[in-house]
Design a protein around this motif. Structure first.
Motif, PDB file in Angstrom:
ATOM      1  N   LEU A  42     -33.249 -62.498  76.660  1.00  0.00           N
ATOM      2  CA  LEU A  42     -32.368 -63.651  76.879  1.00  0.00           C
ATOM      3  C   LEU A  42     -32.083 -63.857  78.358  1.00  0.00           C
ATOM      4  CD1 LEU A  42     -29.574 -63.043  74.191  1.00  0.00           C
ATOM      5  CD2 LEU A  42     -31.696 -64.342  73.903  1.00  0.00           C
ATOM      6  N   ASP A  43     -31.760 -65.097  78.693  1.00  0.00           N
ATOM      7  CA  ASP A  43     -31.149 -65.417  79.980  1.00  0.00           C
ATOM      8  C   ASP A  43     -29.624 -65.486  79.850  1.00  0.00           C
ATOM      9  OD1 ASP A  43     -33.648 -65.890  81.530  1.00  0.00           O
ATOM     10  OD2 ASP A  43     -33.900 -67.524  80.088  1.00  0.00           O
ATOM     11  N   TYR A  44     -29.168 -66.008  78.722  1.00  0.00           N
ATOM     12  CA  TYR A  44     -27.739 -66.175  78.461  1.00  0.00           C
ATOM     13  C   TYR A  44     -27.453 -65.851  77.000  1.00  0.00           C
ATOM     14  CZ  TYR A  44     -27.891 -69.121  82.685  1.00  0.00           C
ATOM     15  OH  TYR A  44     -28.074 -69.604  83.949  1.00  0.00           O
ATOM     16  N   ILE A  45     -26.200 -65.442  76.748  1.00  0.00           N
ATOM     17  CA  ILE A  45     -25.717 -65.344  75.377  1.00  0.00           C
ATOM     18  C   ILE A  45     -24.307 -65.925  75.340  1.00  0.00           C
ATOM     19  CG2 ILE A  45     -24.760 -62.992  75.616  1.00  0.00           C
ATOM     20  CD1 ILE A  45     -25.755 -62.556  72.670  1.00  0.00           C
ATOM     21  N   ALA A  46     -24.015 -66.709  74.301  1.00  0.00           N
ATOM     22  CA  ALA A  46     -22.707 -67.364  74.175  1.00  0.00           C
ATOM     23  C   ALA A  46     -22.035 -66.914  72.882  1.00  0.00           C
ATOM     24  CB  ALA A  46     -22.851 -68.879  74.196  1.00  0.00           C
ATOM     25  N   PHE A  47     -20.766 -66.561  72.999  1.00  0.00           N
ATOM     26  CA  PHE A  47     -19.960 -66.130  71.858  1.00  0.00           C
ATOM     27  C   PHE A  47     -18.958 -67.240  71.537  1.00  0.00           C
ATOM     28  CE2 PHE A  47     -21.621 -62.318  73.663  1.00  0.00           C
ATOM     29  CZ  PHE A  47     -21.781 -61.414  72.612  1.00  0.00           C
ATOM     30  N   GLU A  48     -19.170 -67.928  70.422  1.00  0.00           N
ATOM     31  CA  GLU A  48     -18.290 -69.018  70.000  1.00  0.00           C
ATOM     32  C   GLU A  48     -17.312 -68.439  68.992  1.00  0.00           C
ATOM     33  OE1 GLU A  48     -16.079 -71.479  68.791  1.00  0.00           O
ATOM     34  OE2 GLU A  48     -17.525 -71.527  67.131  1.00  0.00           O
ATOM     35  N   CYS A  49     -16.066 -68.250  69.408  1.00  0.00           N
ATOM     36  CA  CYS A  49     -15.081 -67.518  68.606  1.00  0.00           C
ATOM     37  C   CYS A  49     -13.765 -68.259  68.439  1.00  0.00           C
ATOM     38  CB  CYS A  49     -14.814 -66.153  69.253  1.00  0.00           C
ATOM     39  SG  CYS A  49     -16.253 -65.102  69.443  1.00  0.00           S
ATOM     40  N   LEU A  50     -13.763 -69.566  68.627  1.00  0.00           N
ATOM     41  CA  LEU A  50     -12.495 -70.296  68.668  1.00  0.00           C
ATOM     42  C   LEU A  50     -12.547 -71.511  67.760  1.00  0.00           C
ATOM     43  CD1 LEU A  50      -9.778 -70.089  70.196  1.00  0.00           C
ATOM     44  CD2 LEU A  50     -10.735 -71.650  71.886  1.00  0.00           C
ATOM     45  N   ALA A  51     -11.440 -71.732  67.053  1.00  0.00           N
ATOM     46  CA  ALA A  51     -11.301 -72.937  66.229  1.00  0.00           C
ATOM     47  C   ALA A  51      -9.874 -73.436  66.360  1.00  0.00           C
ATOM     48  CB  ALA A  51     -11.637 -72.627  64.770  1.00  0.00           C
ATOM     49  N   GLU A  52      -9.579 -74.559  65.733  1.00  0.00           N
ATOM     50  CA  GLU A  52      -8.238 -75.136  65.837  1.00  0.00           C
ATOM     51  C   GLU A  52      -7.196 -74.152  65.295  1.00  0.00           C
ATOM     52  OE1 GLU A  52     -11.107 -77.835  66.704  1.00  0.00           O
ATOM     53  OE2 GLU A  52     -10.963 -76.793  64.782  1.00  0.00           O
ATOM     54  N   ARG A  53      -7.513 -73.506  64.197  1.00  0.00           N
ATOM     55  CA  ARG A  53      -6.569 -72.530  63.627  1.00  0.00           C
ATOM     56  C   ARG A  53      -6.390 -71.327  64.559  1.00  0.00           C
ATOM     57  NH1 ARG A  53      -7.226 -67.790  60.956  1.00  0.00           N
ATOM     58  NH2 ARG A  53      -9.487 -68.062  61.019  1.00  0.00           N
ATOM     59  N   THR A  54      -7.519 -70.816  65.089  1.00  0.00           N
ATOM     60  CA  THR A  54      -7.428 -69.609  65.900  1.00  0.00           C
ATOM     61  C   THR A  54      -6.749 -69.863  67.238  1.00  0.00           C
ATOM     62  OG1 THR A  54      -9.770 -70.004  66.446  1.00  0.00           O
ATOM     63  CG2 THR A  54      -9.291 -68.273  64.866  1.00  0.00           C
ATOM     64  N   ILE A  55      -6.918 -71.043  67.810  1.00  0.00           N
ATOM     65  CA  ILE A  55      -6.214 -71.289  69.081  1.00  0.00           C
ATOM     66  C   ILE A  55      -4.723 -71.477  68.830  1.00  0.00           C
ATOM     67  CG2 ILE A  55      -6.453 -73.830  69.233  1.00  0.00           C
ATOM     68  CD1 ILE A  55      -7.039 -73.355  72.253  1.00  0.00           C
ATOM     69  N   ARG A  88     -26.467 -63.174  81.171  1.00  0.00           N
ATOM     70  CA  ARG A  88     -25.152 -63.704  81.535  1.00  0.00           C
ATOM     71  C   ARG A  88     -24.415 -64.128  80.263  1.00  0.00           C
ATOM     72  NH1 ARG A  88     -26.611 -67.547  86.696  1.00  0.00           N
ATOM     73  NH2 ARG A  88     -24.408 -67.253  87.264  1.00  0.00           N
ATOM     74  N   VAL A  89     -23.098 -63.893  80.238  1.00  0.00           N
ATOM     75  CA  VAL A  89     -22.284 -64.035  79.033  1.00  0.00           C
ATOM     76  C   VAL A  89     -21.319 -65.206  79.191  1.00  0.00           C
ATOM     77  CG1 VAL A  89     -20.606 -62.893  77.521  1.00  0.00           C
ATOM     78  CG2 VAL A  89     -22.445 -61.549  78.606  1.00  0.00           C
ATOM     79  N   ILE A  90     -21.235 -66.043  78.155  1.00  0.00           N
ATOM     80  CA  ILE A  90     -20.308 -67.182  78.123  1.00  0.00           C
ATOM     81  C   ILE A  90     -19.549 -67.117  76.808  1.00  0.00           C
ATOM     82  CG2 ILE A  90     -20.100 -69.694  78.230  1.00  0.00           C
ATOM     83  CD1 ILE A  90     -22.988 -69.623  79.471  1.00  0.00           C
ATOM     84  N   THR A  91     -18.241 -67.309  76.855  1.00  0.00           N
ATOM     85  CA  THR A  91     -17.468 -67.242  75.618  1.00  0.00           C
ATOM     86  C   THR A  91     -16.167 -68.020  75.735  1.00  0.00           C
ATOM     87  OG1 THR A  91     -16.414 -65.737  74.018  1.00  0.00           O
ATOM     88  CG2 THR A  91     -16.303 -65.105  76.340  1.00  0.00           C
ATOM     89  N   ASN A  92     -15.680 -68.491  74.589  1.00  0.00           N
ATOM     90  CA  ASN A  92     -14.363 -69.126  74.526  1.00  0.00           C
ATOM     91  C   ASN A  92     -13.308 -68.158  73.983  1.00  0.00           C
ATOM     92  OD1 ASN A  92     -15.115 -69.063  71.817  1.00  0.00           O
ATOM     93  ND2 ASN A  92     -15.342 -71.280  71.628  1.00  0.00           N
ATOM     94  N   MET A  93     -13.566 -66.863  74.118  1.00  0.00           N
ATOM     95  CA  MET A  93     -12.586 -65.861  73.674  1.00  0.00           C
ATOM     96  C   MET A  93     -11.321 -65.872  74.515  1.00  0.00           C
ATOM     97  SD  MET A  93     -14.610 -62.464  72.325  1.00  0.00           S
ATOM     98  CE  MET A  93     -15.905 -62.356  73.564  1.00  0.00           C
ATOM     99  N   GLY A  94     -11.285 -66.674  75.583  1.00  0.00           N
ATOM    100  CA  GLY A  94     -10.054 -66.817  76.349  1.00  0.00           C
ATOM    101  C   GLY A  94      -8.944 -67.446  75.550  1.00  0.00           C
TER     102      GLY A  94
END
Length: 246
Positions: free
Chosen positions: A29-42, A78-84
């Motif tokens: 891979l060049d990048y990996i993205a972790f999509e971990c956020l939804a309206e309920r979770t935020i 390189r890592v990208i995520t909305n876990m913030g």
């Protein structure tokens, strides 16, 4: 024609980590993205931050990053995520502290801010869409978040970030951001942007794209479903993509 390979590391907040680690190790891979956020979770994250101003990010952030960061450094991913979630800056600080504990010097971590518009909504007088009235009529408002796009993610990558942590962004933006950075697509390049958004929508579903939606236990049984892998996409400069898994 040059292409970029982007992997899907998660499709929801509690997704499995093993397929992501397998992708990083074996997927080139060049990048990996972790999509971990939804309206309920935020919303839950905002409540958590009210209880603890230093919290409000994904509760699995440290667990995930403790396994992902060393592998990503080893394999140049390189890592990208909305876990913030409700606190991207706090998540970035926690990730930086973890990187120091793991002896990963020089790891560059970016936080994307600006999605939390709670104060703006509280101070404003905006018409409600679903019923008569305005935001001034709302009581007990916990938070308001706007969907950011791919541009700040691309900017963070251009600044040299190895890890980009966001709050509320459009789910495809996690995958479109690297494409903007790599290929220099402009804001009026609608054909390529549209293709990139479609790629992002597919990848953010993670294991649903690689057999999860096909399987229907009792009707369409799939052997070895517990070993369902996560997808990657090879995307070229025109936005054309092919999908696969290890």
């Amino acid at each position: 024609m040059r292409s970029v390979r982007i992997g899907a590391g998660a499709g929801f907040a509690g997704d499995r980590l093993d397929p992501a680690i397998e992708l990083i190790r074996k997927g080139r891979l060049d990048y990996i993205a972790f999509e971990c956020l939804a309206e309920r979770t935020i919303a839950l994250a905002q409540l958590a931050r009210l209880a603890d101003p230093e919290g409000g990010f994904d509760p699995l952030l440290r667990e995930r990053m403790s396994q992902v960061l060393p592998e990503a450094r080893t394999h140049g991913v390189r890592v990208i995520t909305n876990m913030g979630a409700a606190n991207p800056l706090g998540a970035a600080k926690a990730t930086a502290a973890l990187a120091r504990q793991l002896d990963l010097p020089g790891l560059r971590i970016a936080a994307v801010l600006g999605d939390d518009v709670t104060d703006l909504v509280r101070a404003g007088d905006f018409a409600l869409l679903e019923r008569p009235g305005s935001t001034r009529d709302l009581t007990g408002l916990v938070s308001a978040n706007a969907y950011l796009g791919a541009e700040p993610i691309a900017a963070a990558l251009a600044a040299g970030a190895d890890v980009v942590i966001t709050g509320r962004v459009g789910d495809p933006a996690l995958f479109l951001g690297p494409l903007l950075h790599e290929f220099g697509w402009t804001s009026d390049d609608w054909m390529r942007l549209g293709r990139g958004v479609a790629v992002g929508h597919l990848l953010e579903c993670a294991g649903q794209l690689t057999g999860g939606y096909f399987a229907d236990p009792g009707i369409k049984d799939v052997a070895g479903l517990a070993r369902l892998g996560f997808p990657f996409a090879d995307v070229d400069e025109s936005g054309n993509a092919s999908f696969g898994k290890v």
